[in-house]
Every structure is written in structure tokens, then in C-alpha cells.
Design a protein around this motif. Structure first.
Motif, mmCIF file in Angstrom:
data_model
loop_
_atom_site.group_PDB
_atom_site.id
_atom_site.type_symbol
_atom_site.label_atom_id
_atom_site.label_comp_id
_atom_site.label_asym_id
_atom_site.label_seq_id
_atom_site.Cartn_x
_atom_site.Cartn_y
_atom_site.Cartn_z
ATOM 1 N N LEU A 51 10.362 -6.066 18.592
ATOM 2 C CA LEU A 51 10.643 -7.412 20.113
ATOM 3 C C LEU A 51 9.722 -8.069 20.199
ATOM 4 C CD1 LEU A 51 13.201 -7.825 21.394
ATOM 5 C CD2 LEU A 51 13.547 -5.859 22.957
ATOM 6 N N GLY A 52 8.753 -7.658 20.644
ATOM 7 C CA GLY A 52 7.664 -8.861 21.455
ATOM 8 C C GLY A 52 7.527 -9.715 20.526
ATOM 9 N N ARG A 110 13.273 1.407 9.068
ATOM 10 C CA ARG A 110 13.721 1.523 7.572
ATOM 11 C C ARG A 110 14.175 0.421 6.895
ATOM 12 N NH1 ARG A 110 17.130 6.181 9.540
ATOM 13 N NH2 ARG A 110 15.035 7.334 10.743
ATOM 14 N N ILE A 111 14.625 -0.260 7.666
ATOM 15 C CA ILE A 111 15.358 -1.501 7.509
ATOM 16 C C ILE A 111 14.094 -2.837 6.688
ATOM 17 C CG2 ILE A 111 16.635 -3.529 7.998
ATOM 18 C CD1 ILE A 111 18.114 -2.099 9.587
ATOM 19 N N ARG A 112 14.262 -3.038 5.355
ATOM 20 C CA ARG A 112 12.641 -3.612 5.097
ATOM 21 C C ARG A 112 13.529 -4.460 4.060
ATOM 22 N NH1 ARG A 112 9.531 0.193 5.827
ATOM 23 N NH2 ARG A 112 8.191 -1.071 4.364
ATOM 24 N N GLU A 129 15.477 -5.127 17.053
ATOM 25 C CA GLU A 129 13.713 -3.869 16.721
ATOM 26 C C GLU A 129 12.895 -3.580 15.605
ATOM 27 O OE1 GLU A 129 15.172 -0.134 18.852
ATOM 28 O OE2 GLU A 129 14.921 -0.828 20.387
ATOM 29 N N CYS A 130 14.173 -4.189 14.588
ATOM 30 C CA CYS A 130 13.763 -4.454 12.989
ATOM 31 C C CYS A 130 12.541 -4.852 13.155
ATOM 32 C CB CYS A 130 14.924 -5.362 12.207
ATOM 33 S SG CYS A 130 16.683 -4.378 12.056
ATOM 34 N N HIS A 131 12.314 -5.407 11.281
ATOM 35 C CA HIS A 131 10.266 -5.635 11.361
ATOM 36 C C HIS A 131 11.007 -6.986 11.628
ATOM 37 C CE1 HIS A 131 7.464 -6.954 9.701
ATOM 38 N NE2 HIS A 131 6.567 -6.236 9.397
#
Ligand code: 13P
Ligand code: SF4
Length: 310
Positions: free
Chosen positions: A149-150, A174-176, A197-199
Motif C-alpha cells: 500500500l505504501g 497470492r495474486i500475481r 494491498e496487492c503487489h
């Protein structure tokens, strides 16, 4: 009487309110007064006239409700409901992080303990992180616990250095990027809506990035008919339910099957019933940290109102 009617009856008798996060099992909405994301639920917690708040969410959310309502009883129906990300930083680790980067304002994500909030300057949620960081008028901020998030905030603002702690959400990670690429191939007409919050490489490939509630509002307003959702399954369950209920004729697809936060799935209707009946499990905050943690959350609301904070 069935369990839903029993809960509604107890709620009335005890002047209680039930707040439910949109990652909760979808049947909990049947008894909830408000359903939404962390920011919305914090706002509802701050303004309720109820004597008891039952928080169908995870521990840090109930703690934040307590900070905003010291005189009210705040209940967490199932004590297993923690948050892996919030537990990734404690006060000792926060102090070390601050010592490595002295004299820089500290922004903590609401997914953190009251002890960590007490030693941070201001709190934010996923729906207002950009506004909050902007409101500090700083060239650099420390951001914790969520590194992704940052990094997303840094990328979006472009003029603030965001030095992040190395926390993360195991569910969202887990989401790529391959999952996004596969979804594009399988559903070429779908819009891809993603939680920050995902990559951040995943966020960059998405059509829209927002908090759970922002995703739901976007999906409702969009003219599109098919959506791939890159966040927790509870959001997809609610969107498909509403699509059927209100005749939207829209389809919502979870990016992959295992995007489920187990922490959010502990609460059952039975737990909520027991929680109200026996007034269990009460959430409290240590006296020593209470007013500092409260200030951290209140500064978020102040910044949202004024647009800047000293
Ligand atoms: P929201 O701020 O979108 O409610 O997110 C909270 C959370 O825990 C997401 O994993
Ligand atoms: Fe915590 Fe991740 Fe679950 Fe949200 S989805 S409550 S950040 S573990």
C-alpha cells in the motif's frame, strides 16, 4: 424463532449495532446495520448511538471502534479473528524502524494494533491513504505495516518518498501478475478491479485500484458487464448477490479461487448471537496507550476534514 430473528431481537433489546466488513461471510449481512470497508465502518462506529457495538470483522477493527467509543461495549464475536498483517509489527519493531529513519512522520495503516497506533503520527485506511499522506505536506514519510500500500501511494503521488516497513497481506499477495495476464486473456472484455494491498506490479496492470468499498461502488456505477475482482472473495459474493437482487446483469469473477482471508471467515451467525446474548468477547485497549492511539485515529478524520495536518 430462527437465529436471524433471535439476533435482531437481542439487538433491539440491548440497543446494539452490528458492523460487518465486506470480507465477512455474506450471510452476516442479514443481521448487520452497516456493511463496508474499514473507513466506512470506523465512521459508523464514531457516530453510533448504540450502547453495544458488535464488530463482525477482525481484531484491529474492533479496537479502532473502541478507541472512538471509550464508553461503549465493543464485542468481537470470535476471538480467532486476527489480522496477519497487523501482527507483523510490534512496538519494539516500530521503534527500531523509527530509529533507522529519525524525524520522519509515521503513517500507520489502520491494520495495526493500538500499541503501534499510539507511537505513530497518523492513521489511514486503504481508501484514504493518498489523501492522508498528502495532508502531511512532507517530502518523506514512513509507512507501515503494509509495504505494498505504501509503494502504491508513492507511485500515485509521485512527489513523496514513502519508506515502507516490510509487512504484507498474505491473502492479497497470492495474486500475481500472471493471474492478471491470464484474466485478460480469458475475459478480454472484463475490467480488473484490485485492492491496493496487492503487489504494486499487480495494481499497475489493473483497470481500477481501490478499497473494498471503492471497488464495490466502481463496479456498481461502471457501464461494464463483466469484472474480474482481485481482492477477497467476500466482495465478489456481495457483488454477485446484488447483481441478481437488483437486476444489474453484471458478472463478477474472483481472480482465483483461494483469495480468502481465513481470519475474516471465523465469525458465524451463531457467534454473533452468543456475542450479543452473553456480551462476549469484549475488546479493550490498554490505559497507557489509549489516548495516544485514539489521537492517531482522530488525526485521520481531522486530516480528511481539513485537507492538511500540522
Ligand atoms: P479495506 O480498508 O478496504 O476495508 O481493507 C481492509 C483489509 O483488511 C483489506 O485486507
Ligand atoms: Fe488482514 Fe489480509 Fe485478512 Fe485484510 S485480508 S484482514 S490485511 S490478513
Amino acid at each position: 424463532m430462527n437465529i436471524i430473528d433471535e439476533i435482531l431481537k437481542l439487538k433491539k433489546e440491548k440497543n446494539a449495532v452490528i458492523l460487518a466488513h465486506c470480507y465477512q461471510p455474506v450471510e452476516i449481512d442479514e443481521v448487520a446495520d452497516f456493511v463496508g470497508d474499514s473507513l466506512y465502518l470506523s465512521k459508523m462506529a464514531a457516530t453510533t448511538n448504540a450502547d453495544i457495538i458488535v464488530f463482525a470483522g477482525v481484531h484491529f477493527m474492533a479496537q479502532s471502534a473502541k478507541l472512538l467509543n471509550p464508553e461503549k461495549k465493543v464485542l468481537l464475536p470470535n476471538l480467532n479473528s486476527g489480522c496477519f498483517m497487523a501482527d507483523m509489527i510490534d512496538v519494539k519493531q516500530l521503534r527500531e524502524f523509527k530509529n533507522q529513519h529519525p524525524n520522519i512522520p509515521v503513517v500507520c495503516y489502520i491494520n495495526s494494533t493500538a500499541e503501534v497506533k499510539a507511537e505513530s503520527d497518523i492513521c489511514c485506511t486503504s481508501s484514504n491513504a493518498l489523501e492522508i499522506v498528502k495532508s502531511l505536506n512532507a517530502k518523506e514519510v514512513l509507512f507501515l505495516p503494509d509495504t505494498y500500500l505504501g509503494k502504491w501511494v508513492e507511485h500515485k503521488l509521485g512527489n513523496v518518498k514513502v519508506t515502507t516497513y516490510n509487512g504484507f497481506c498474505p491473502t492479497h499477495l497470492r495474486i500475481r501478475t500472471e493471474d492478471i495476464n491470464n484474466a485478460r486473456k480469458m475475459y478480454p472484455d472484463a475490467e480488473i478491479l484490485t485492492h491496493p494491498e496487492c503487489h504494486w506490479e499487480v495494481c499497475k496492470l489493473s483497470d481500477f485500484v481501490g478499497s473494498t468499498k471503492d471497488i464495490m461502488e466502481y463496479a456498481k456505477k461502471s457501464k461494464g458487464k463483466q469484472f474480474v475482482i482481485a481482492t477477497e472473495k467476500g466482495v465478489v459474493d456481495r457483488l454477485n448477490r446484488d447483481s441478481k437482487l437488483f437486476g444489474w446483469e453484471k458478472e463478477f469473477i474472483l481472480i482465483k479461487d483461494d483469495i480468502i482471508c481465513q481470519n475474516m471467515k471465523w465469525n458465524t451467525l451463531e457467534d454473533i448471537y452468543n456475542s450479543l446474548k452473553y456480551e462476549q468477547h469484549e475488546v479493550n485497549v490498554d490505559k497507557e496507550v489509549f489516548c495516544y492511539a485514539k489521537k492517531c485515529v482522530e488525526r485521520m478524520f481531522e486530516a480528511l476534514k481539513t485537507g492538511s495536518i500540522k
